[in-house]
Design an enzyme around this catalytic site. Structure first.
Site, short mmCIF file in Angstrom:
data_model
loop_
_atom_site.label_atom_id
_atom_site.label_comp_id
_atom_site.label_asym_id
_atom_site.label_seq_id
_atom_site.Cartn_x
_atom_site.Cartn_y
_atom_site.Cartn_z
N CYS A 50 60.40 -24.61 -65.63
CA CYS A 50 58.97 -24.31 -65.61
C CYS A 50 58.81 -22.83 -65.30
CB CYS A 50 58.24 -25.14 -64.55
SG CYS A 50 56.52 -24.59 -64.30
N HIS A 53 57.80 -24.24 -35.58
CA HIS A 53 56.98 -25.36 -35.12
C HIS A 53 57.80 -26.26 -34.21
CE1 HIS A 53 59.10 -27.83 -37.98
NE2 HIS A 53 58.61 -27.20 -39.03
N LYS A 94 51.11 -29.50 -43.28
CA LYS A 94 49.97 -28.59 -43.26
C LYS A 94 48.71 -29.30 -43.72
CE LYS A 94 52.31 -24.18 -43.85
NZ LYS A 94 52.79 -23.22 -44.84
N CYS A 154 55.25 -30.54 -65.23
CA CYS A 154 55.45 -29.94 -63.92
C CYS A 154 54.38 -30.43 -62.94
CB CYS A 154 55.39 -28.41 -64.05
SG CYS A 154 55.18 -27.60 -62.45
N HIS A 193 61.53 -26.96 -35.09
CA HIS A 193 62.44 -25.85 -34.80
C HIS A 193 62.73 -25.78 -33.31
CE1 HIS A 193 60.17 -24.36 -38.46
NE2 HIS A 193 61.43 -24.31 -38.89
N HIS A 229 52.06 -27.31 -62.08
CA HIS A 229 51.31 -26.60 -63.10
C HIS A 229 50.75 -27.51 -64.20
CE1 HIS A 229 53.67 -23.42 -61.19
NE2 HIS A 229 52.69 -22.61 -61.55
N LYS A 257 54.07 -37.70 -40.26
CA LYS A 257 54.94 -36.56 -40.43
C LYS A 257 54.13 -35.27 -40.33
CE LYS A 257 58.21 -34.58 -43.59
NZ LYS A 257 59.17 -34.76 -44.66
N CYS A 277 56.73 -22.07 -62.12
CA CYS A 277 57.42 -22.23 -60.84
C CYS A 277 58.67 -21.36 -60.75
CB CYS A 277 57.85 -23.69 -60.64
SG CYS A 277 56.52 -24.87 -60.68
#
Length: 522
Positions: free
Chosen positions: A131, A23, A303, A148, A26, A151, A300, A134
């Site tokens: 966890c 992106h 996604k 967590c 990079h 989860h 920032k 994870c």
RNA sequence: GGCGACGUAGCUCAGUUGGUCAGAGCAUGCGGCUCAUAUCCGCAGAGUCCGGGGUUCAAGUCCCUGCGUCGCUACCA
């Protein structure tokens, strides 16, 4: 500044983690390193630019699973994206390393073994909150209400034995190294950040993961039941790529090594890495250049917000050199900057099209109009009498550019060039060549003015090469100063005033940077 | 919670070691030129340099404090 003493310069980008596509961030790091290395070439250095991909670790395994493929195939595919984007960015890397390369793996194991034999790696047990969902340990502060965050389950306390690297042993040494080498971490704010971090006692670094929970990594040379922690693997790329320990490249280029990184990974680079090198008995790299983040439309990149910017789309829309120029001009190296359509359009229109492009166009066009394209040359007497020389202005542009660029102050370096451009635009206005052209008697003065302008353009053309190489070469060609093979003019070469030859036929220019219609007004 | 960064003209931001520092670019308004990509040049502005306190002969510039924004807190450039 001290860098100048190294006539061999090695720059690296981080190796990019293949859990996401390339992106804007990079692209910025890679281009910044490319600009810096091209500038080093202008200082007469031999250079080596390294980039690559980091491919091990848990996240990659998960990403591969999500796409129903193997880590090998997944990593290869994403790595290729990073490799393929380089020509599109015009980043001229000398090598592309992957942490899955067998040669790299060997070097990592070699270094691990060395440090292990020297007893800076020890075996110990670690107890923490784990966890199972994870497959990772959590710090207490990372949990939400003791659960967590992903989860919503309560992590279990488990005990795990692992290998630890005695970083604490080298803490005082590192503090001293940073303090006695003022350019080790730049800009200064990040040096201070590292130093303040080092005020607290360093914890030893857990550098292994049992294969029972992670196999996608490099096996420890002294214990097959473990793979190494990804950072220990990743950082070594910088020397394995150069052929450590016996490679000629390593011998030549490692002393001149500087790493370019974004601010989020200064700890591994500013703390783990020098200590790893120290422990392994390898010379410490020369320095670290730390830059900030690109925000997009004020926030920032993420996604979930949907503002992760694909550099290729920007380049398609505006052009490669426009993109490179914008990145280097808009961000103060080290600080965060903001990316918006409006800001890039504004930079392109005012800096590139109006200031530089139009200057180039009007000068060459006048030369064509008044002298049928043939360079008339300077009349020294008139030049002196009427103070028409631009040589001193050019000189100070070169000085300002060099001073800024040598510390990665790219925006400042460009400012110095653009000040000169602005002076040339004023110079034209002041001397009004179109008025002189009306009287045949002024022909020598007219020639002198245009010659100075073309020389000024020559200087600008050569200076902007590292930032916008394609355009620079195009301009070189139009000014008939292009050279076969060697594209870079060194700063010393640029300084020689009066290189454009009289009688040269310079064609009428095309448009360097089309203005972008903003659609508003009139 | 801890650590850190930032808060300067409408916008985006520069401002080394404290003393022409109150700036640049863009945007805006007015004027000028015509060689040029409707480009270029000149002029005009405005800002209690986030608030408060302190150090100093002197502070955007150092210290303390409050407010605001943001980042990091150890496998996202």
């Amino acid at each position: 500044m001290k860098d100048i003493k190294f006539n061999k310069q090695f720059f690296s980008t981080p190796i990019y983690y293949v859990n996401a596509k390339p992106h804007l961030g990079h692209a910025y790091t890679s281009i910044a390193a490319d600009v810096a290395i091209r500038f080093k070439q202008m200082e007469g250095c031999e250079t080596f630019l390294l980039t690559g991909t980091d491919e091990h670790g848990d996240k990659i395994v998960q990403a591969a699973e999500n796409q129903k493929t193997t880590p090998e195939k997944y990593a290869k595919r994403v790595s290729k994206l990073f490799q393929d984007i380089l020509p599109s960015l015009n980043v001229e890397n000398n090598y592309f390393i992957r942490t899955t390369d067998p040669a790299h793996i060997k070097v990592v194991q070699k270094i691990l073994l060395k440090i292990y034999n020297d007893e800076d790696i020890y075996f110990s047990s670690y107890e923490g909150l784990y966890c199972f969902g994870c497959e990772r340990f959590y710090q207490e502060r990372e949990l939400q209400d003791g659960k967590c965050p992903d989860h919503g389950t309560t992590p279990e306390i488990i005990k795990e034995s692992n290998y630890f690297f005695k970083m604490s042993k080298y803490q005082e040494w590192l503090i001293n190294h940073i303090k006695t080498n003022p350019n080790f971490i730049r800009p200064e704010q990040y040096k201070n950040e590292i130093l303040s971090f080092l005020k607290e006692p360093l914890e030893d670094l857990c550098i292994s993961r049992p294969k029972t929970r992670l196999t996608w990594g490099i096996t420890l040379p002294f214990d097959e039941k473990f793979v190494t922690y990804v950072w220990f693997d990743a950082l070594v790329n910088y020397i394995s790529a150069l052929g450590y320990p016996d490679g000629e490249l390593f011998r030549q280029f490692w002393p001149g090594a500087r790493h370019f990184v974004a601010k989020d990974i200064i700890k591994p680079h500013g703390i783990y890495w020098p200590i790893m090198l120290k422990a392994a008995g390898i010379e410490i790299y020369q320095g670290l250049n730390v830059h900030g983040f690109w925000n997009v439309k004020g926030s920032k990149m993420s996604k979930s917000i949907g503002n992760v910017t694909n550099p290729l789309e920007v380049i398609d829309a505006y052009g490669l050199d426009q993109f490179r120029y914008f990145l280097m001009r808009e961000m103060v190296f080290g600080l965060d900057a903001n990316f918006t359509q409006k800001s890039i359009v504004s930079r392109i229109n005012s800096d590139l099209a109006n200031d530089l492009g139009n200057l180039f166009s009007r000068v060459l066009s006048m030369n064509h109009k008044y002298f049928q394209g043939k360079v008339k040359g300077t009349d020294p007497r008139i030049e002196k009498e009427k103070s028409l020389s631009l040589a001193l202005e050019a000189e100070s542009a070169i000085d300002g550019f060099q001073k800024a660029m040598s510390i990665c102050a790219f925006s400042k370096g460009l400012e110095a060039v653009w000040q000169f451009i602005s002076k040339m635009n004023k110079y034209i206005d002041t001397n009004a060549p179109w008025t002189l052209a009306k009287d045949e008697a002024n022909i020598d003065e007219l020639g002198t003015i245009l010659y100075n302008l073309m020389e000024g353009l020559r200087v600008v053309t050569c200076l902007i090469y590292p930032i916008i190489p394609q355009t620079s070469l195009k301009m070189q060609k139009m000014l008939c100063i292009q050279r076969d093979g060697k594209q870079v003019y060194t700063l010393e070469e640029i300084r020689l005033w009066g290189q454009i030859k009289e009688e040269t036929i310079i064609a009428k220019p095309g448009i360097l940077f089309p203005r972008i219609d903003t659609g508003k007004k009139e």
